[in-house]
Scaffold this active site. Structure first.
Site, short mmCIF file in Angstrom:
data_model
loop_
_atom_site.label_atom_id
_atom_site.label_comp_id
_atom_site.label_asym_id
_atom_site.label_seq_id
_atom_site.Cartn_x
_atom_site.Cartn_y
_atom_site.Cartn_z
N PHE A 113 0.86 -1.19 0.00
CA PHE A 113 0.00 0.00 0.00
C PHE A 113 0.90 1.24 0.00
O PHE A 113 1.87 1.30 0.76
CB PHE A 113 -0.87 -0.05 1.25
CG PHE A 113 -1.97 0.96 1.27
CD1 PHE A 113 -3.14 0.76 0.53
CD2 PHE A 113 -1.86 2.12 2.02
CE1 PHE A 113 -4.16 1.69 0.56
CE2 PHE A 113 -2.90 3.05 2.05
CZ PHE A 113 -4.05 2.84 1.32
N ASP A 182 2.57 -5.96 7.80
CA ASP A 182 1.36 -5.15 7.86
C ASP A 182 0.17 -6.08 7.60
O ASP A 182 0.10 -6.76 6.56
CB ASP A 182 1.43 -4.03 6.80
CG ASP A 182 0.29 -3.05 6.95
OD1 ASP A 182 -0.82 -3.47 7.35
OD2 ASP A 182 0.49 -1.86 6.65
N TYR A 207 -10.32 -0.65 11.00
CA TYR A 207 -11.59 -0.20 10.39
C TYR A 207 -11.95 -1.03 9.17
O TYR A 207 -13.00 -0.83 8.59
CB TYR A 207 -11.53 1.29 10.03
CG TYR A 207 -10.28 1.70 9.27
CD1 TYR A 207 -10.16 1.48 7.90
CD2 TYR A 207 -9.20 2.28 9.93
CE1 TYR A 207 -9.02 1.85 7.21
CE2 TYR A 207 -8.05 2.64 9.26
CZ TYR A 207 -7.96 2.42 7.90
OH TYR A 207 -6.82 2.77 7.23
N LYS A 208 -11.08 -1.97 8.78
CA LYS A 208 -11.39 -2.82 7.62
C LYS A 208 -12.13 -4.07 8.12
O LYS A 208 -13.28 -3.99 8.53
CB LYS A 208 -10.11 -3.13 6.86
CG LYS A 208 -9.53 -1.85 6.19
CD LYS A 208 -8.15 -2.02 5.60
CE LYS A 208 -7.67 -0.68 5.01
NZ LYS A 208 -6.23 -0.66 4.73
N ARG A 354 -12.57 -4.47 -7.39
CA ARG A 354 -12.14 -5.20 -6.21
C ARG A 354 -13.33 -5.54 -5.31
O ARG A 354 -14.19 -4.68 -5.07
CB ARG A 354 -11.14 -4.34 -5.45
CG ARG A 354 -10.51 -5.02 -4.27
CD ARG A 354 -9.54 -4.10 -3.59
NE ARG A 354 -10.23 -3.08 -2.80
CZ ARG A 354 -9.68 -2.44 -1.76
NH1 ARG A 354 -8.42 -2.68 -1.44
NH2 ARG A 354 -10.34 -1.53 -1.09
C1 LIG Z 1 -5.57 0.67 4.64
C2 LIG Z 1 -4.08 0.62 4.70
C3 LIG Z 1 -3.34 1.69 5.27
C4 LIG Z 1 -4.02 2.95 5.74
O1 LIG Z 1 -3.26 3.59 6.72
P1 LIG Z 1 -3.95 4.67 7.68
O2 LIG Z 1 -2.83 5.35 8.35
O3 LIG Z 1 -4.86 3.92 8.61
O4 LIG Z 1 -4.76 5.59 6.82
C5 LIG Z 1 -1.97 1.54 5.36
N1 LIG Z 1 -1.34 0.43 4.91
C6 LIG Z 1 -2.03 -0.60 4.36
C7 LIG Z 1 -1.30 -1.82 3.90
C8 LIG Z 1 -3.41 -0.52 4.22
O5 LIG Z 1 -4.08 -1.52 3.65
#
Ligand SMILES: *Cc1c(COP(=O)(O)O)cnc(C)c1O
Length: 395
Positions: A113, A182, A207-208, A354
């Site tokens: 990400f 992660d 939150y996911k 997706r």
């Molecule tokens: C959703 C996601 C994020 C989002 O980070 P926030 O700081 O919570 O906005 C970061 N890394 C990955 C791999 C994600 O899937």
């Protein structure tokens, strides 16, 4: 056996909507609404500042962390909540880097990400390290003896490709490096086993698939073998050994608690705490089996009914998380049309449709409706409408 009919009932799922976007934002657990209302009515309003002790706000980041621990295969006292995932990535990678003095290389992959890569890039610039980014399938070969930290997201946010955490961690350790995993698309979606993989650090958002609500705080895990040695770069007062001594010098708190930074988001943690109730009766093996059943049925259905899309996820369920993506040259408009028909997935540039399958509340009826609707959108060309092409007009 986990009762998934009961877990589905725990959520508010709006009528007429098939929700396949829980990998971006999980739906609201009904208990969260009531718990937050109760917290406002009984705690904040009546207890005022005494709520930090009386209502347990101060210890909430550790207490809620313990509830997440089981879902990622680690023990109580090893996880703490707070901040956003991007911040937690920074903390974990910086701490891991400091545990490998003399080494300066952070390795990641281009399926990660972007925020994780941005954070690592900024950190590397600040401390004079180097960020190397390779293709996901080349990670194993790129683990070299100069590596300090292997920083990977276990499940790819677009394709759903799942790294072999145990194998890559073993390779990294053999090269003398540490791992940061992660779990943004893993926690609550697959059977994560950090201890079994012998990982070093892990982070994730809530939150996911954990349904903590928009802005829910992230978590961080430090393996107990590093917990007393890890030096946080973000030295905040809540991670101090004695925050209320107000000493001018910093002394890290014991264990993972030192990864706390500032005041915890109590209202958000309260919603998350309620959202975690539903997990108490969920077995991770059942979760994984149901996730595979749902994603397999979706791939089979779409491939039979939608000749215009191509699978963009691993076909082998063992190499896949709980989401499936397909490619279509008009992916953006197709997804807008699909959403207009009541099936919510999401679009990821340049051409990816997706779909996230959350075993707690998605079922085979959702799969059936999504397949039928996607087939209709494509067959009848519903996407071929001006209003679905204007990216500025549609959110
Ligand atoms: C959703 C996601 C994020 C989002 O980070 P926030 O700081 O919570 O906005 C970061 N890394 C990955 C791999 C994600 O899937």
């Amino acid at each position: 056996m986990t009762d998934f009919t009961a877990t589905r009932r725990a959520f508010h799922l709006p009528a007429g909507i098939t929700y396949l976007d829980g990998n971006s934002l999980g739906p609201m657990p009904v208990a969260a609404r009531d718990r937050v209302a109760a917290m406002m009515a009984d705690e904040w309003s009546e207890m005022l500042i005494t709520g930090w002790n009386k209502a347990g706000w101060y210890v909430q980041p550790r207490r809620v962390g313990d509830r997440i621990a089981r879902l990622i295969g680690v023990g109580p006292g090893e996880v703490v909540m707070g901040d956003t995932l991007s911040i937690k990535v920074f903390q974990a990678v910086s701490a891991a880097l400091a545990l490998r003095p003399g080494r300066r290389v952070i390795l990641s992959d281009n399926g990660n990400f972007p925020s994780d890569l941005y954070v690592a890039e900024g950190l590397a610039r600040a401390v004079g390290a180097e960020l190397r980014v390779v293709a996901p399938e080349e990670v194993g070969a790129a683990i070299t003896p100069d590596l300090a930290v292997l920083m990977l997201t276990e499940v790819d946010y677009r394709t759903g490709r799942r790294h072999d955490m145990a194998a890559l961690t073993a390779l990294a350790h053999r090269a003398g490096a540490l791992t940061v995993w992660d779990l943004a698309h893993s926690a609550g979606a697959v059977d994560v086993d950090l201890a079994g993989a012998d990982a070093d650090f892990a982070v994730g958002c809530t939150y996911k698939y954990l349904n903590g609500g928009p802005g829910a705080p992230a978590f961080i895990w430090t393996h107990p073998r590093h917990a007393e040695a890890a030096q946080p770069i973000l030295q905040g007062w809540m991670g101090h050994e004695a925050p209320f001594a107000f000493d001018l010098g910093y002394r890290p708190a014991g264990g993972v608690e030192r990864m706390r930074v500032g005041t915890p988001p109590v209202i958000a943690l309260t919603a998350l705490d309620a959202a975690l109730d539903v997990w108490d009766d969920v077995e991770l093996a059942d979760l994984r089996a149901r996730s595979i059943a749902l994603t397999e049925a979706f791939i089979k259905g779409v491939e039979a009914a939608c000749p215009d899309v191509t699978l963009n996820s691993p076909r082998d369920p063992q190499r896949r998380g709980s989401q499936v993506s397909f490619r279509h040259p008009q992916g953006y408009a197709v997804m807008q049309a699909l959403i207009a028909e009541g099936v919510i997935g999401d679009f990821r540039a340049p051409d990816v449709l997706r779909f996230g399958f959350a075993p707690l509340y998605n079922d085979l009826d959702d799969v059936g409706r999504a397949v039928e609707t996607l087939a209709r959108v494509l067959r009848d060309g519903l996407w071929n409408d001006e209003k679905f092409h204007d990216k500025a007009a549609v959110t």
